[in-house]
Design a protein around this motif. Structure first.
Motif, short mmCIF file in Angstrom:
data_model
loop_
_atom_site.label_atom_id
_atom_site.label_comp_id
_atom_site.label_asym_id
_atom_site.label_seq_id
_atom_site.Cartn_x
_atom_site.Cartn_y
_atom_site.Cartn_z
N ASN A 27 91.02 -38.59 -0.35
CA ASN A 27 92.21 -38.15 -1.09
C ASN A 27 91.87 -37.80 -2.54
N LYS A 74 98.94 -37.36 6.43
CA LYS A 74 99.07 -38.18 5.20
C LYS A 74 100.01 -39.36 5.44
N GLU A 118 89.58 -34.65 -2.63
CA GLU A 118 90.40 -33.49 -2.25
C GLU A 118 91.28 -33.05 -3.43
N ASN A 119 91.87 -34.03 -4.12
CA ASN A 119 92.69 -33.71 -5.30
C ASN A 119 91.88 -32.99 -6.36
N GLY A 121 98.85 -38.08 -1.81
CA GLY A 121 97.44 -38.48 -1.94
C GLY A 121 97.25 -39.65 -2.90
N LYS A 124 91.14 -29.54 -5.31
CA LYS A 124 92.35 -28.71 -5.15
C LYS A 124 93.02 -28.43 -6.49
N HIS A 125 93.15 -29.48 -7.33
CA HIS A 125 93.90 -29.30 -8.57
C HIS A 125 93.01 -29.03 -9.78
MG LIG Z 1 96.40 -35.00 -3.14
#
Ligand SMILES: [Mg+2]
Ligand SMILES: Nc1ncnc2c1ncn2[C@@H]1O[C@H](COP(=O)(O)OP(=O)(O)OP(=O)(O)O)[C@@H](O)[C@H]1O
Length: 443
Positions: A347, A282, A350-351, A406, A354-355
């Motif tokens: 990014n 990152k 992926e966020n 990110g 993931k979240h």
């Molecule tokens: Mg992120």
């Protein structure tokens, strides 16, 4: 802060006000002088008239058969008299008068020389040893009118002078400032990450040192930023190999270790190492995002890039639940470097994976006018938190792992290519969820 005042406006108004003021002072002085001169000329006219008429009047009166008779001189043609006169004896008895003369405006008894009454200026001359007097009167108002007209003639030009001076100085100042305007344009036209020296042509001597100081400052800033970036990028790069080697060793240790505490510890070290590798990855992305060179030589078609990244992510992560919405066209051109676009997209996706809520799909939509929207379900993020999320190392309430870089990477790339990135929670048209939208500048 007070709003900046335009130099051009200030100079034009100041110069015009100065010129007008000087003109007014000059006009007042000139009117006073003109009034003085006019008075002298009128006085000499009065005197001249009296001296001319007097001998004729004396001759006429002395030759009269009948004594003491008053005579009014008839006008040859009807006209309005500026000058009126009386011929009187010492006791004030009128012997002769001009046709318009009104005895009431004269003094009770003749007084030699110039005298002023409330309405008239009078000149009196005598003959025959002060037994006959001629008095010529002129209205004061007539003089005032003449003086006023002379003064007005000096003030009229102001009406033309003021707009002309405003326009003239405005144009002249604009002409003189044009190199500064060009300089301003050169500064405004440059992209966010462009720290190259600004080329200035023929700036005025007062501004030139400023331009040089700005270039000097830009140069120092560029060097400092370059040093910081290359340090981050180099460190991250240099860490890659040892990290990979250590990870391989730890994985071996993990598989070779007997069931128990040692194995657990090896698993934990492996996890930490993976996190470290991700962080360094990152950091490298952030260094690239800040490094400029995010704008391509030719505009890029976002559609194939988007498809490629989504395919790649779906393949590497079988649990990825990506719903793609693409426009009917097959080209969406935007000015962004292909690598930078891929980093930004990865990014953001992926966020969302993931979240976001694990049970619901992540929607990725690109519109024909280059608006990218990535939406996922999940709890609403409070507005105060939302506003901070694009900062470096800032994390929200998510329990998922991460370093908080990110969104900072995505925002930096967006800024660098002149795109606007916006976060929304709840997502548009929903009661919950999170949405990131990026409007790219279309090429
Ligand atoms: Mg992120
Ligand atoms: N799609 C999303 N849905 C819900 N919350 C989000 C989403 N994207 C970001 N966030 C919140 O914003 C925070 C910052 O995101 P950011 O991508 O900068 O960091 P991170 O994902 O936590 O870590 P990193 O990206 O460095 O691995 C996250 O910790 C999360 O709380």
């Amino acid at each position: 802060m007070k709003p900046a005042v335009s130099l051009q406006r200030r100079l034009s108004i100041g110069l015009t006000a100065g010129i007008a003021l000087l003109w007014i002072i000059a006009a007042i002085v000139a009117s006073l002088a003109a009034r003085e001169e006019l008075n002298e000329t009128f006085d000499s006219g009065l005197e001249e008239t009296a001296q001319r008429i007097l001998p004729l009047a004396v001759l006429e009166i002395v030759n009269r058969e009948e004594d003491g008779r008053s005579q009014r001189i008839a006008a040859l043609q009807p006209h309005k008299e500026h000058l009126t006169y009386l011929v009187r004896d010492k006791q004030g008895k009128i012997l002769m008068q001009s046709h318009d003369a009104d005895p009431a405006i004269f003094n009770r008894f003749p007084l030699e020389g110039f005298t002023d009454t409330a309405t008239h200026r009078i000149y009196t001359a005598s003959a025959l040893r002060e037994t006959l007097f001629i008095e010529v009167a002129e209205r004061l108002e007539h003089r005032r009118e003449a003086a006023l007209e002379a003064a007005l003639a000096l003030f009229w030009p102001l009406l033309v002078l003021i707009p002309l001076s405003l326009l003239g100085s405005w144009l002249f100042v604009r002409f003189s400032l044009r190199s500064i305007l060009v300089y301003r344009g050169a500064i405004e036209a440059r992209g966010a990450g462009d720290l190259s020296p600004i080329r200035a042509v023929q700036l005025p001597a007062e501004i030139d040192p400023l331009a040089r100081a700005v270039n000097h400052l830009l140069e120092r800033l560029r060097r400092a930023l370059d040093a910081e970036r290359s340090f981050t990028a180099n460190s991250a790069h240099e860490l890659r190999t040892p990290l990979a080697a250590t990870l391989a060793q730890v994985q071996r240790l993990h598989s070779e270790a007997p069931e128990g505490k040692l194995r657990e510890r090896a698993a934990q070290i492996e996890k930490s190492l993976r996190e470290l590798a991700r962080l360094s990855e990152k950091l490298m992305q952030l260094a690239k995002a800040e490094g400029g060179s995010l704008l391509p030589e030719t505009p890029q078609n976002l559609l194939p890039l988007l498809r490629h990244v989504v395919d790649e992510l779906s393949r590497s992560n079988t649990a990825a639940r990506l719903a793609l919405q693409l426009p009917a066209t097959d080209t969406v051109l935007a000015s962004i470097d292909a690598d930078a676009f891929a980093i930004l997209l990865r990014n953001l996706i992926e966020n969302a994976l993931k979240h976001g809520a694990a049970s619901q799909p992540v929607e990725i939509a690109l519109s024909a006018d280059a608006l990218l929207r990535i939406t996922n379900a999940g709890p609403v993020v409070p507005a105060a938190v939302l506003a901070q999320l694009t900062g470096r190392f800032v994390r929200g309430g998510s329990v998922a792992e991460g370093s908080g870089l990110g969104l900072a990477i995505a925002a930096t790339i967006a800024r660098g290519v002149g795109a606007s990135l916006a976060l929304a929670s709840p997502a548009t048209g929903r009661a919950d969820g999170f949405e990131v939208s990026v409007q790219f500048t279309r090429a």
